[in-house]
Design a protein around this motif. Sequence first.
Motif, mmCIF file in Angstrom:
data_model
loop_
_atom_site.group_PDB
_atom_site.id
_atom_site.type_symbol
_atom_site.label_atom_id
_atom_site.label_comp_id
_atom_site.label_asym_id
_atom_site.label_seq_id
_atom_site.Cartn_x
_atom_site.Cartn_y
_atom_site.Cartn_z
ATOM 1 N N SER A 42 2.683 15.497 18.346
ATOM 2 C CA SER A 42 3.184 15.859 17.025
ATOM 3 C C SER A 42 4.280 14.915 16.624
ATOM 4 N N LYS A 43 4.474 14.776 15.327
ATOM 5 C CA LYS A 43 5.577 13.964 14.830
ATOM 6 C C LYS A 43 6.595 14.883 14.179
ATOM 7 N N ASP A 44 7.854 14.778 14.630
ATOM 8 C CA ASP A 44 8.870 15.554 13.949
ATOM 9 C C ASP A 44 9.540 14.644 12.919
ATOM 10 N N HIS A 45 10.605 15.138 12.284
ATOM 11 C CA HIS A 45 11.161 14.395 11.177
ATOM 12 C C HIS A 45 11.952 13.169 11.596
ATOM 13 N N ASN A 46 12.144 12.895 12.880
ATOM 14 C CA ASN A 46 12.760 11.621 13.246
ATOM 15 C C ASN A 46 11.714 10.597 13.672
ATOM 16 N N ASN A 47 10.428 10.922 13.413
ATOM 17 C CA ASN A 47 9.321 9.973 13.575
ATOM 18 C C ASN A 47 9.000 9.601 15.011
ATOM 19 N N ILE A 48 9.526 10.328 15.968
ATOM 20 C CA ILE A 48 9.093 10.139 17.350
ATOM 21 C C ILE A 48 7.792 10.901 17.536
ATOM 22 N N ASN A 49 6.826 10.256 18.130
ATOM 23 C CA ASN A 49 5.543 10.908 18.397
ATOM 24 C C ASN A 49 5.586 11.503 19.803
ATOM 25 N N TYR A 50 5.506 12.825 19.901
ATOM 26 C CA TYR A 50 5.605 13.511 21.186
ATOM 27 C C TYR A 50 4.222 13.815 21.754
ATOM 28 N N VAL A 51 4.021 13.466 23.013
ATOM 29 C CA VAL A 51 2.794 13.802 23.729
ATOM 30 C C VAL A 51 3.186 14.399 25.074
ATOM 31 N N THR A 52 2.232 15.048 25.732
ATOM 32 C CA THR A 52 2.550 15.722 26.994
ATOM 33 C C THR A 52 1.489 15.465 28.050
ATOM 34 N N LEU A 53 1.915 15.577 29.288
ATOM 35 C CA LEU A 53 1.027 15.633 30.439
ATOM 36 C C LEU A 53 1.539 16.726 31.374
ATOM 37 N N PRO A 54 0.683 17.359 32.163
ATOM 38 C CA PRO A 54 1.150 18.362 33.116
ATOM 39 C C PRO A 54 1.923 17.714 34.260
ATOM 40 N N ASP A 55 2.934 18.424 34.766
ATOM 41 C CA ASP A 55 3.666 17.909 35.930
ATOM 42 C C ASP A 55 3.008 18.323 37.242
ATOM 43 N N GLY A 56 1.947 19.132 37.162
ATOM 44 C CA GLY A 56 1.210 19.525 38.360
ATOM 45 C C GLY A 56 1.697 20.800 39.009
ATOM 46 N N LEU A 57 2.810 21.349 38.535
ATOM 47 C CA LEU A 57 3.347 22.588 39.109
ATOM 48 C C LEU A 57 2.870 23.793 38.319
ATOM 49 N N ASP A 58 2.883 24.953 38.975
ATOM 50 C CA ASP A 58 2.576 26.195 38.285
ATOM 51 C C ASP A 58 3.779 26.635 37.453
ATOM 52 N N HIS A 59 3.531 27.489 36.486
ATOM 53 C CA HIS A 59 4.606 27.904 35.582
ATOM 54 C C HIS A 59 5.764 28.551 36.335
ATOM 55 N N GLU A 60 5.456 29.314 37.377
ATOM 56 C CA GLU A 60 6.510 30.057 38.088
ATOM 57 C C GLU A 60 7.219 29.218 39.147
ATOM 58 N N ASP A 61 6.798 27.979 39.369
ATOM 59 C CA ASP A 61 7.440 27.133 40.372
ATOM 60 C C ASP A 61 8.876 26.794 39.982
ATOM 61 N N ASP A 62 9.701 26.569 40.996
ATOM 62 C CA ASP A 62 11.114 26.271 40.793
ATOM 63 C C ASP A 62 11.289 24.785 40.450
ATOM 64 N N ARG A 63 11.564 24.507 39.188
ATOM 65 C CA ARG A 63 11.726 23.112 38.775
ATOM 66 C C ARG A 63 13.149 22.604 38.934
ATOM 67 N N SER A 64 14.030 23.425 39.496
ATOM 68 C CA SER A 64 15.341 22.910 39.881
ATOM 69 C C SER A 64 15.264 22.154 41.205
ATOM 70 N N ASP A 65 14.139 22.290 41.902
ATOM 71 C CA ASP A 65 13.870 21.530 43.125
ATOM 72 C C ASP A 65 13.324 20.164 42.702
ATOM 73 N N LEU A 66 14.227 19.184 42.561
ATOM 74 C CA LEU A 66 13.842 17.893 41.987
ATOM 75 C C LEU A 66 12.866 17.124 42.865
ATOM 76 N N VAL A 67 12.978 17.283 44.172
ATOM 77 C CA VAL A 67 12.030 16.619 45.073
ATOM 78 C C VAL A 67 10.626 17.157 44.831
ATOM 79 N N LYS A 68 10.514 18.462 44.694
ATOM 80 C CA LYS A 68 9.220 19.094 44.433
ATOM 81 C C LYS A 68 8.637 18.603 43.105
ATOM 82 N N VAL A 69 9.486 18.506 42.085
ATOM 83 C CA VAL A 69 9.032 18.024 40.781
ATOM 84 C C VAL A 69 8.565 16.581 40.881
#
Length: 414
Positions: free
Chosen positions: A56-83
């Motif tokens: 999507s493009k917001d009003h500052n013209n950056i085009n945002y796209v996404t990819l999955p990080d491979g973790l489940d939604h409930e996984d702890d993303r404060s564990d940077l090594v795991k991420v």
Amino acid sequence: MGIIPHFLVIPFPVLGHINPITQFSNVLIKHGCKVTFLHTEFSHKRAQISAKDGGSKDHNNINYVTLPDGLDHEDDRSDLVKVLLSMIKTMPSLLPKLIEDINALDSSATTMASVHSLPKLMEDGIIDSDGNTTKKQKIQFSPLMPMMDPTHFAWGSIGKVFFDHLYQQEIQLLNLAEWWLCNTAYDLEPGALSVSPRFLPIGPLMEIDNNNNKSSSFWKEDTTCLEWLDQQQPQSVVYVSFGSLAVMESNQFKELALALDLIDNPFLWVVRPDNKDNYKYPDEFHGRKGKIVVWVSQKKVLNHPAIACFISHCGWNSTIEGVYSGVPFLCWPFFSDQFWDESYICDVWKVGLGLNKDENGFISKEEIRKKVEKLFGDEGIRERSLKLKQVTRNNLAEGGKSKKNLENFVNWAK
């Protein structure tokens, strides 16, 4: 008409990386470039950026796209090594297709210099092949840099996984690049920038008035704190914030609360919502002189005339934001490059003070109060802070070194 350069920016999904990359993206757009910003799906959702048809493009013209990080939604993303491990495993194979669909940098120069010097550090026996320190003496990467404690190397507090990734992959990739863009100014880190001709200082990347841009924050910013600051005396408020990652031990948190009660001045204290279950205020804490918020627009806060000093974890973003605002520091580093940033603040630029820990690594409320009072009474630190502010801003003015470097980079890209 020339070709419009199109940049794909990929930050590590923590605010300390996302914020400067967002600022850099906005600068590129102002110079007529196109920018596609790759979020992980989880970070994209947290930042509440609307997505449609894969981008999507917001009003500052950056085009945002996404990819999955491979973790489940409930996984702890404060564990940077795991991420990190999950991203390495999941995202590379998906990136080529993403680029096909589209077509149908936090870092201080000192941190970059340490990465650049890894092979030499291993050759000299300062660190072993796992990144562990083998010698206790302090070292210098160049004569104009402060002495560095090897135990405070950027990868030391995060572990072997990060070191292996850094040494086995990142250095090889970086050596393919023609430029290593650094969110710094020549006058802040001349020694570090002299380590390699590839280092190109283009900062500090700073947008104070960002009302026309969507916030990249993971938490809702409290705007009432600015109204509260308007009611305080000039240079009277102690601002306390430890960034988006640092976590304080519960007893140390209580001691800090009591210290803020002891200080005569009002305080503005950022306590992140993700820590609410770990942080409990002591029963005797009053907090009547201050305001506690969950998150703020730090650049706006630091530029407010009521702010007198900044109790900081010394992350690089916070460091340059404080320097850019001319605010003295009370340094409380937790990990990684924060100890090096403290060295610059206290020993090189001399715009702040450090906190002394007892034999158990604990900082007492008396020590905090004493150092805050010393900071308020030190006119030399105040004067040097204001001087460094002007020197830093000059790099971004017309004809300034950072501004010229950025223009040269965009012209090179075009």
